[in-house]
Design a protein around this motif. Structure first.
Motif, PDB file in Angstrom:
ATOM      1  N   TRP A  32       0.849  -1.187   0.000  1.00  0.00           N
ATOM      2  CA  TRP A  32       0.000   0.000   0.000  1.00  0.00           C
ATOM      3  C   TRP A  32       0.894   1.250   0.000  1.00  0.00           C
ATOM      4  O   TRP A  32       1.784   1.362   0.835  1.00  0.00           O
ATOM      5  CB  TRP A  32      -0.925   0.018   1.231  1.00  0.00           C
ATOM      6  CG  TRP A  32      -1.813  -1.180   1.254  1.00  0.00           C
ATOM      7  CD1 TRP A  32      -1.557  -2.389   1.844  1.00  0.00           C
ATOM      8  CD2 TRP A  32      -3.085  -1.310   0.620  1.00  0.00           C
ATOM      9  NE1 TRP A  32      -2.591  -3.260   1.616  1.00  0.00           N
ATOM     10  CE2 TRP A  32      -3.543  -2.623   0.867  1.00  0.00           C
ATOM     11  CE3 TRP A  32      -3.869  -0.437  -0.129  1.00  0.00           C
ATOM     12  CZ2 TRP A  32      -4.766  -3.088   0.387  1.00  0.00           C
ATOM     13  CZ3 TRP A  32      -5.083  -0.905  -0.598  1.00  0.00           C
ATOM     14  CH2 TRP A  32      -5.522  -2.203  -0.329  1.00  0.00           C
ATOM     15  N   ARG A  34       1.020   5.724  -0.869  1.00  0.00           N
ATOM     16  CA  ARG A  34       0.308   6.970  -1.134  1.00  0.00           C
ATOM     17  C   ARG A  34       1.353   8.053  -1.403  1.00  0.00           C
ATOM     18  O   ARG A  34       2.200   8.313  -0.539  1.00  0.00           O
ATOM     19  CB  ARG A  34      -0.584   7.349   0.042  1.00  0.00           C
ATOM     20  CG  ARG A  34      -1.587   8.452  -0.284  1.00  0.00           C
ATOM     21  CD  ARG A  34      -2.591   8.612   0.858  1.00  0.00           C
ATOM     22  NE  ARG A  34      -3.387   7.402   1.072  1.00  0.00           N
ATOM     23  CZ  ARG A  34      -4.196   7.230   2.118  1.00  0.00           C
ATOM     24  NH1 ARG A  34      -4.294   8.180   3.046  1.00  0.00           N
ATOM     25  NH2 ARG A  34      -4.892   6.120   2.244  1.00  0.00           N
ATOM     26  N   PRO A  52      -4.266   1.017   4.244  1.00  0.00           N
ATOM     27  CA  PRO A  52      -4.923   2.322   4.184  1.00  0.00           C
ATOM     28  C   PRO A  52      -5.084   2.992   5.544  1.00  0.00           C
ATOM     29  O   PRO A  52      -4.989   4.216   5.644  1.00  0.00           O
ATOM     30  CB  PRO A  52      -6.295   1.990   3.572  1.00  0.00           C
ATOM     31  CG  PRO A  52      -6.075   0.736   2.808  1.00  0.00           C
ATOM     32  CD  PRO A  52      -5.052  -0.038   3.580  1.00  0.00           C
ATOM     33  N   LEU A  55      -1.750   4.557   6.420  1.00  0.00           N
ATOM     34  CA  LEU A  55      -1.504   5.699   5.537  1.00  0.00           C
ATOM     35  C   LEU A  55      -2.372   6.898   5.919  1.00  0.00           C
ATOM     36  O   LEU A  55      -1.907   8.052   5.864  1.00  0.00           O
ATOM     37  CB  LEU A  55      -1.749   5.298   4.084  1.00  0.00           C
ATOM     38  CG  LEU A  55      -0.714   4.349   3.479  1.00  0.00           C
ATOM     39  CD1 LEU A  55      -1.193   3.839   2.124  1.00  0.00           C
ATOM     40  CD2 LEU A  55       0.646   5.025   3.350  1.00  0.00           C
ATOM     41  N   GLU A  59      -0.880  10.531   6.951  1.00  0.00           N
ATOM     42  CA  GLU A  59      -1.326  11.758   6.276  1.00  0.00           C
ATOM     43  C   GLU A  59      -1.825  12.797   7.277  1.00  0.00           C
ATOM     44  O   GLU A  59      -1.737  14.001   7.026  1.00  0.00           O
ATOM     45  CB  GLU A  59      -2.412  11.422   5.257  1.00  0.00           C
ATOM     46  CG  GLU A  59      -2.668  12.525   4.255  1.00  0.00           C
ATOM     47  CD  GLU A  59      -3.387  12.047   3.020  1.00  0.00           C
ATOM     48  OE1 GLU A  59      -3.291  12.716   1.979  1.00  0.00           O
ATOM     49  OE2 GLU A  59      -4.053  10.980   3.078  1.00  0.00           O
TER      50      GLU A  59
END
Length: 225
Positions: A32, A34, A52, A55, A59
């Motif tokens: 995964w 980003r 996710p 991530l 973020e």
């Protein structure tokens, strides 16, 4: 069942993952990434949603270790998971639950972190980190060098059958997204051959997406540029 390396290129800021497994289609569940945020490998008894979730926390500004701690604080089956993380600053973290399978380990290096389970040799992970740190070239080349070093050290205890290579840069999609979903033997070698074929065209595909006027044609029917 799996060994992998997640990493960052200090020169370009690109983030990438290379991974291989005895299971089919490892690239569909475990890596995964980003752009501008980080990269996560979720493996062992894989829970794809961990990628996710980590991530999202990166973020929001959490460091990799904080993101892992937050995610696993609410996990019912965290002892079965193995997760590695690198963020856009090159900070790393890793977690291997008490029920990680077989010979296993995880190790952070310079701009990278490698991990594996069901390994043939406890030195596999160290070999991967050292190979990444010593390799030159595109981030994808360095990731593959790490995978080849891990395989040369013994790799997984049984034969691996799938492999994947992903790299993100400053666009919203992976600039490299190559997979060998099943090979009877040597999926890492097959993945490296895919990369060698794709690498010369990598920038062309980015140009085609961002500015078709400067993108080269490929001499296919209907393309008369």
């Amino acid at each position: 069942m799996t060994f992998s390396v997640v990493a960052r290129c200090a020169e370009t800021g690109q983030l990438g993952i290379a991974i291989s497994s005895s299971s089919i289609a490892v690239g569909a569940r475990c890596p995964w990434l980003r752009p501008g945020v980080g990269a996560v490998a979720s493996q062992n008894i894989t829970l794809p949603s961990l990628g996710p979730q980590v991530l999202d926390l990166l973020e929001q500004g959490l460091a990799p270790g904080e993101a892992l701690a937050s995610v696993f604080a609410g996990q019912e089956h965290g002892d079965y998971r193995q997760v590695t993380v690198i963020d856009h600053l090159g900070r790393t973290a890793h977690f291997s639950g008490a029920h990680t399978l077989g010979v296993h380990g995880a190790l952070s290096g310079e701009q990278c972190v490698a991990a594996g389970n069901m390994l043939a040799d406890p030195g596999v992970i160290d070999a991967m980190v050292r190979a990444f740190e010593q390799a030159a070239g595109h981030l994808a080349d360095r990731l593959l060098a790490a995978m080849q070093a891990g395989q040369a050290q013994g790799g997984e205890a049984g034969p691996v059958h799938s492999a994947a290579l992903l790299v993100v840069d400053d666009v919203l999609w992976p600039i490299v997204n190559l997979r060998v979903d099943w090979a009877d033997e040597d999926p890492i070698g097959a993945l490296e051959r895919l990369w060698q074929a794709y690498h010369p065209q990598l920038q062309d595909y980015i140009d085609r997406a961002l500015n078709p006027h400067i993108a080269p044609g490929y001499a296919v029917p209907g393309d008369d540029r």
